[in-house]
Design a protein around this motif. Sequence first.
Motif, mmCIF file in Angstrom:
data_model
loop_
_atom_site.group_PDB
_atom_site.id
_atom_site.type_symbol
_atom_site.label_atom_id
_atom_site.label_comp_id
_atom_site.label_asym_id
_atom_site.label_seq_id
_atom_site.Cartn_x
_atom_site.Cartn_y
_atom_site.Cartn_z
ATOM 1 N N SER A 114 0.488 -1.652 0.218
ATOM 2 C CA SER A 114 -0.109 0.476 -0.542
ATOM 3 C C SER A 114 1.064 1.112 -0.001
ATOM 4 C CB SER A 114 -0.611 -0.532 0.964
ATOM 5 O OG SER A 114 -0.163 0.580 1.995
ATOM 6 N N ILE A 115 0.562 2.364 -0.171
ATOM 7 C CA ILE A 115 0.436 3.658 -0.177
ATOM 8 C C ILE A 115 -0.140 4.392 0.318
ATOM 9 C CG2 ILE A 115 1.227 5.418 -1.207
ATOM 10 C CD1 ILE A 115 1.530 3.514 -4.086
ATOM 11 N N LYS A 116 0.056 5.240 1.483
ATOM 12 C CA LYS A 116 -0.591 5.991 2.121
ATOM 13 C C LYS A 116 -0.392 7.197 2.171
ATOM 14 C CE LYS A 116 -1.654 2.438 6.013
ATOM 15 N NZ LYS A 116 -2.986 2.549 5.326
ATOM 16 N N LEU A 117 -1.110 7.845 2.268
ATOM 17 C CA LEU A 117 -1.525 9.584 2.266
ATOM 18 C C LEU A 117 -1.380 10.096 2.944
ATOM 19 C CD1 LEU A 117 -2.840 10.112 -1.462
ATOM 20 C CD2 LEU A 117 -0.449 10.053 -0.563
ATOM 21 N N TRP A 118 -1.023 11.689 3.877
ATOM 22 C CA TRP A 118 -0.966 11.190 5.071
ATOM 23 C C TRP A 118 -1.509 13.446 5.328
ATOM 24 C CZ3 TRP A 118 -0.742 7.735 8.921
ATOM 25 C CH2 TRP A 118 -0.122 6.477 8.936
ATOM 26 N N TYR A 163 -1.822 15.202 10.752
ATOM 27 C CA TYR A 163 -1.102 13.860 11.051
ATOM 28 C C TYR A 163 -2.013 12.125 10.926
ATOM 29 C CZ TYR A 163 2.089 16.440 13.246
ATOM 30 O OH TYR A 163 3.382 17.595 13.127
ATOM 31 N N ALA A 164 -2.900 12.759 9.929
ATOM 32 C CA ALA A 164 -4.419 12.323 9.717
ATOM 33 C C ALA A 164 -4.487 11.238 8.308
ATOM 34 C CB ALA A 164 -5.789 12.118 9.424
ATOM 35 N N CYS A 165 -4.355 10.290 7.869
ATOM 36 C CA CYS A 165 -4.131 8.996 6.470
ATOM 37 C C CYS A 165 -5.581 9.630 6.041
ATOM 38 C CB CYS A 165 -3.815 7.670 7.151
ATOM 39 S SG CYS A 165 -3.897 7.000 5.317
ATOM 40 N N VAL A 166 -5.058 10.184 4.831
ATOM 41 C CA VAL A 166 -6.663 10.519 4.131
ATOM 42 C C VAL A 166 -6.999 9.619 2.967
ATOM 43 C CG1 VAL A 166 -6.170 13.329 5.209
ATOM 44 C CG2 VAL A 166 -5.029 12.245 2.317
ATOM 45 N N ARG A 167 -5.799 8.654 2.237
ATOM 46 C CA ARG A 167 -6.352 7.969 1.439
ATOM 47 C C ARG A 167 -4.836 6.658 1.295
ATOM 48 N NH1 ARG A 167 -9.597 8.277 -2.902
ATOM 49 N NH2 ARG A 167 -9.432 5.203 -3.609
ATOM 50 N N THR A 168 -5.895 5.690 1.465
ATOM 51 C CA THR A 168 -4.091 4.359 0.682
ATOM 52 C C THR A 168 -4.723 3.766 -0.453
ATOM 53 O OG1 THR A 168 -4.392 3.684 3.421
ATOM 54 C CG2 THR A 168 -4.021 1.995 1.731
ATOM 55 N N LEU A 169 -3.577 3.274 -0.850
ATOM 56 C CA LEU A 169 -3.644 3.113 -2.351
ATOM 57 C C LEU A 169 -3.209 2.218 -2.635
ATOM 58 C CD1 LEU A 169 -2.086 6.332 -3.924
ATOM 59 C CD2 LEU A 169 -4.477 6.343 -3.825
#
Length: 489
Positions: free
Chosen positions: A195-199, A204-210
């Motif tokens: 996975s790729i995570k966008l923070w 400091y919240a994870c807004v999306r997981t690719l």
Amino acid sequence: MVLTDRQRSDLHSGIYEYLLSRPGDQFAAAAAAMAAADPDACKTKDKPTSASSTSTPILEKKWTAVPRLQKKVLELERAAAQSAKIHAHRAGLGLGGEGSGGGGAGGGGAGTNRRMIPRPPAVHTLKGHQGVVTCVAVHPVYTVAVSGSEDGTVKIWDHESGDYVRTLKGHTNTVHSVAFTPTGSHLATSSSDLSIKLWDFATYACVRTLRGHDHTISCVRFVPLSASAISASSSGGGDGGGAAPAESASTTTGISAAAAGASQLVSASRDRTVKFWEVESGFCVHTVSDHTDWVRVVAVRESDGEMLATSGNDTVVNVYRAHGDRKKVCELRGHDHVVEALSFVCAATPAALAESGSGGGGSSAGGGGGDSRKKNTADKRAEEVNDLVASCGRDRTVRLWSISKASCLVTFSAHENWVRSVVIHPTGNFVISAGDDRSVRVFDVKSKRCLRTIEDAHPHFVSSIAMHHTLPIMVSGGVDQTVKCWQLD
């Protein structure tokens, strides 16, 4: 220095008071002698009473104040020197100085010849990870660094003070790569958990997981918007070459490309592919499958966002256009073992330049022929530096390539073990690398020699290095589970 009458009288009065405060006949006799020598200064002082004898004489107070003031002056001088180093770029005295042996690059101010290369010892050693530190990155705006580790966490540090800030948890396996958007608004991380995570770096919240890769995701980078795309977005337009709308009220990821300074994210994986992701929607929009083995690294040219390079176990460095048809520009061959890292010149992105009001790089149009010649020289030098890409690998070499010539300009072979990470200095004068020989080495491009070696930079293998394009700081991560901060001189 000659004392005035008032100063001399105060001094004698202080000495007399001090002598009176001391017990014993000899001090009393000395006080009487002082009173006889200067009765006017001493006539207001009487013998101390039991109450006044407990108070500190004025002479003692002044005497002890001197070392305190000297210590304070030294502290202020150190703080001023540190501040001058950190903010030198704002006065044009930053990383662009010529430097001895540097090849005369530049954008630095007159009168400075600091090369701005890392020097020992490390100013901070940051501890907290429970596994090997695999990757590091420096925030483009704040004095913040981030590190990823085999413990599956991403830690945030203040590289100026050496303080721990926060831990980002979400990945379930090794974090292999961390990357900031050009404006520093968001952070991307990639992992062996596919996975790729966008923070969001504000909350400091994870807004999306690719998700989309079929194996370990080795590297992730944002592709900066070009200067023309930023201009179009600021005027509310859009042009398909990487431009973003001025506002993005509803995006799947919650990320505005205009605010982030990037509309695309690119990732490299062990599944032999390179994928392009749309930042706002989180969708994979393009996949490149030119490599025949594990793609370990991808690098993006930050100065304009127009080029990117990929490489890995097949030892070939492929260079592509980052926008439009994403056509392959050239193949660079020369390594005879796995390529571990790639780097274009460390530079400010178009979004950072637009935000600071610096425009598109070059000096302001002056009015004289001298200014025009300086601008032409600076532009030519910038083109030469932007044409460079550096690579390093398990063949123990660091190579510097010219994209336009599709050839290797110089090979540095000073490392004694695998070379894990490489950075091209913002001036283009130096290449900095680190590896499994536990050293950080600085190579001079012009003289084609190793200029500085930091032996035992970490007590174990050095896995990653990163530096800021203007602030005098470099950070490194290692197998010893620590992150080190290095000052540049």
